[in-house]
Design a protein around this motif. Sequence first.
Motif: not given
Length: 191
Positions: A151-156
């Motif tokens: 989720r964090n990787k997708c967001r960033m």
Amino acid sequence: MKTKFAAGFQNGRWRLDDKGYSISRGYEWSRNRGPICLWHKTVWSAWAIPKQSVVAWLCMHKALNVRAKLKRIGYTDDDGCVLCGNDAETHDHLFFSCEYSNKVLAATERWANCKILRINPIHGRVPGTQLQELYHGLLICSCYYMIWMQRNKCRMELHIKRPELIAKEIFASVNMRLKDKARILSIENDS
């Protein structure tokens, strides 16, 4: 306080407790504690991977900075799920009803050849041996961690991996941890 205790101790027992009078039971009754949580043993097991335990613990306490929370405190205007885009990103959505997360869990089940409870799995118990329960707990913590990291990787980075690849990473991390711990135990037993 005296009237509160008098109301709580009726017919020779504390309300919600079938045992007799004692100071400690009266104190526990006055604190109005809920049921004892058993999932902490899964999260903080000696076999667990520490960074995964932290994320699982934060998830269970709904303390991760999901987008619905960030919107509520004014950090962002959009609360949509970055993984599936179907709903607001809350803890319950992200880990239990997100389309992407469910695909990750389904793929993990195929890789690990076991069933993962879908409705708040860490609160449920999987019947089986102690080793099976340990394995299930490690899988759940790893699933939470990998979904949160994705989720964090997708967001960033605006990049998302296929659920099957995430499941493979989950399976690999759990098996690596089990092998490491088993090796350490065999070394300790030899000495």
